[in-house]
Design a protein around this motif. Sequence first.
Motif, mmCIF file in Angstrom:
data_model
loop_
_atom_site.group_PDB
_atom_site.id
_atom_site.type_symbol
_atom_site.label_atom_id
_atom_site.label_comp_id
_atom_site.label_asym_id
_atom_site.label_seq_id
_atom_site.Cartn_x
_atom_site.Cartn_y
_atom_site.Cartn_z
ATOM 1 N N GLY A 160 0.822 -1.214 0.000
ATOM 2 C CA GLY A 160 0.000 0.000 0.000
ATOM 3 C C GLY A 160 0.850 1.255 0.000
ATOM 4 O O GLY A 160 0.540 2.234 -0.681
ATOM 5 N N TRP A 161 1.950 1.220 0.735
ATOM 6 C CA TRP A 161 2.842 2.379 0.793
ATOM 7 C C TRP A 161 3.504 2.621 -0.557
ATOM 8 O O TRP A 161 3.577 3.753 -1.024
ATOM 9 C CB TRP A 161 3.904 2.166 1.868
ATOM 10 C CG TRP A 161 4.915 3.252 1.895
ATOM 11 C CD1 TRP A 161 4.744 4.513 2.357
ATOM 12 C CD2 TRP A 161 6.253 3.183 1.412
ATOM 13 N NE1 TRP A 161 5.898 5.233 2.204
ATOM 14 C CE2 TRP A 161 6.842 4.436 1.619
ATOM 15 C CE3 TRP A 161 7.012 2.175 0.823
ATOM 16 C CZ2 TRP A 161 8.145 4.702 1.272
ATOM 17 C CZ3 TRP A 161 8.314 2.445 0.482
ATOM 18 C CH2 TRP A 161 8.859 3.706 0.705
ATOM 19 N N LYS A 162 3.975 1.552 -1.194
ATOM 20 C CA LYS A 162 4.595 1.705 -2.518
ATOM 21 C C LYS A 162 3.601 2.297 -3.510
ATOM 22 O O LYS A 162 3.939 3.180 -4.282
ATOM 23 C CB LYS A 162 5.088 0.353 -3.036
ATOM 24 C CG LYS A 162 6.436 -0.044 -2.563
ATOM 25 C CD LYS A 162 6.830 -1.325 -3.273
ATOM 26 C CE LYS A 162 8.181 -1.805 -2.868
ATOM 27 N NZ LYS A 162 8.520 -3.059 -3.545
ATOM 28 N N ARG A 163 2.363 1.805 -3.487
ATOM 29 C CA ARG A 163 1.342 2.321 -4.397
ATOM 30 C C ARG A 163 1.071 3.796 -4.144
ATOM 31 O O ARG A 163 0.953 4.592 -5.079
ATOM 32 C CB ARG A 163 0.054 1.523 -4.218
ATOM 33 C CG ARG A 163 -0.469 0.962 -5.500
ATOM 34 C CD ARG A 163 -1.727 0.158 -5.328
ATOM 35 N NE ARG A 163 -1.410 -1.209 -4.930
ATOM 36 C CZ ARG A 163 -1.787 -1.762 -3.791
ATOM 37 N NH1 ARG A 163 -2.518 -1.100 -2.939
ATOM 38 N NH2 ARG A 163 -1.446 -2.988 -3.499
ATOM 39 N N GLU A 184 1.123 9.083 -9.539
ATOM 40 C CA GLU A 184 1.327 10.440 -10.024
ATOM 41 C C GLU A 184 0.418 11.388 -9.264
ATOM 42 O O GLU A 184 -0.728 11.063 -8.974
ATOM 43 C CB GLU A 184 1.019 10.517 -11.517
ATOM 44 C CG GLU A 184 2.007 9.773 -12.361
ATOM 45 C CD GLU A 184 1.723 9.941 -13.826
ATOM 46 O OE1 GLU A 184 1.047 10.926 -14.199
ATOM 47 O OE2 GLU A 184 2.165 9.089 -14.599
ATOM 48 N N ARG A 185 0.933 12.567 -8.952
ATOM 49 C CA ARG A 185 0.155 13.560 -8.217
ATOM 50 C C ARG A 185 0.145 14.867 -9.000
ATOM 51 O O ARG A 185 1.096 15.201 -9.687
ATOM 52 C CB ARG A 185 0.786 13.816 -6.853
ATOM 53 C CG ARG A 185 0.706 12.659 -5.930
ATOM 54 C CD ARG A 185 1.182 13.065 -4.546
ATOM 55 N NE ARG A 185 1.094 11.953 -3.640
ATOM 56 C CZ ARG A 185 2.129 11.353 -3.093
ATOM 57 N NH1 ARG A 185 3.332 11.763 -3.350
ATOM 58 N NH2 ARG A 185 1.951 10.352 -2.275
ATOM 59 N N GLU A 186 -0.921 15.575 -8.836
ATOM 60 C CA GLU A 186 -1.015 16.913 -9.395
ATOM 61 C C GLU A 186 -0.299 17.886 -8.461
ATOM 62 O O GLU A 186 -0.296 17.698 -7.250
ATOM 63 C CB GLU A 186 -2.475 17.329 -9.545
ATOM 64 C CG GLU A 186 -3.228 16.568 -10.603
ATOM 65 C CD GLU A 186 -2.736 16.917 -12.003
ATOM 66 O OE1 GLU A 186 -2.387 18.087 -12.239
ATOM 67 O OE2 GLU A 186 -2.707 16.000 -12.833
ATOM 68 N N ALA A 187 0.280 18.912 -9.025
ATOM 69 C CA ALA A 187 0.999 19.891 -8.213
ATOM 70 C C ALA A 187 0.057 20.650 -7.285
ATOM 71 O O ALA A 187 0.432 21.032 -6.178
ATOM 72 C CB ALA A 187 1.747 20.860 -9.114
ATOM 73 N N LEU A 188 -1.171 20.847 -7.710
ATOM 74 C CA LEU A 188 -2.124 21.605 -6.912
ATOM 75 C C LEU A 188 -2.982 20.727 -6.004
ATOM 76 O O LEU A 188 -3.925 21.203 -5.375
ATOM 77 C CB LEU A 188 -3.039 22.414 -7.835
ATOM 78 C CG LEU A 188 -2.322 23.454 -8.686
ATOM 79 C CD1 LEU A 188 -3.312 24.134 -9.613
ATOM 80 C CD2 LEU A 188 -1.625 24.472 -7.805
ATOM 81 N N GLU A 189 -2.638 19.435 -5.923
ATOM 82 C CA GLU A 189 -3.423 18.523 -5.108
ATOM 83 C C GLU A 189 -3.435 18.920 -3.631
ATOM 84 O O GLU A 189 -4.444 18.823 -2.959
ATOM 85 C CB GLU A 189 -2.869 17.108 -5.260
ATOM 86 C CG GLU A 189 -3.675 16.051 -4.583
ATOM 87 C CD GLU A 189 -3.131 14.682 -4.907
ATOM 88 O OE1 GLU A 189 -2.848 13.942 -3.974
ATOM 89 O OE2 GLU A 189 -2.987 14.379 -6.103
#
Length: 89
Positions: free
Chosen positions: A70-73, A78-83
């Motif tokens: 779960g941690w690796k996932r 990918e994350r958005e910069a404004l998340e």
Amino acid sequence: MSRIGRVWKVVKEVLWGLFMYDLYTETMKNRMRYNDAVNLLVFSEQLGIPLMNSYVSMRLLPYFVGELEGWKRREMREREALEDAPDLH
């Protein structure tokens, strides 16, 4: 359960949501961040980050091995910069 009991339960849940829900969610977010930081220290060698903590990592590995997938996932998605922008004040 009597009618008064049900009304009391609803009132308690509404008051908890009104006063404590934000505190609860912030606490859970901070808990996840601290867990991720500890996991990064323990599993850093698997990600290719050389840290001088191999003895400590080996001692803590049995406690964290269940959370590894779960941690690796979470870390590799990918994350958005404004998340996290609403959290920035």
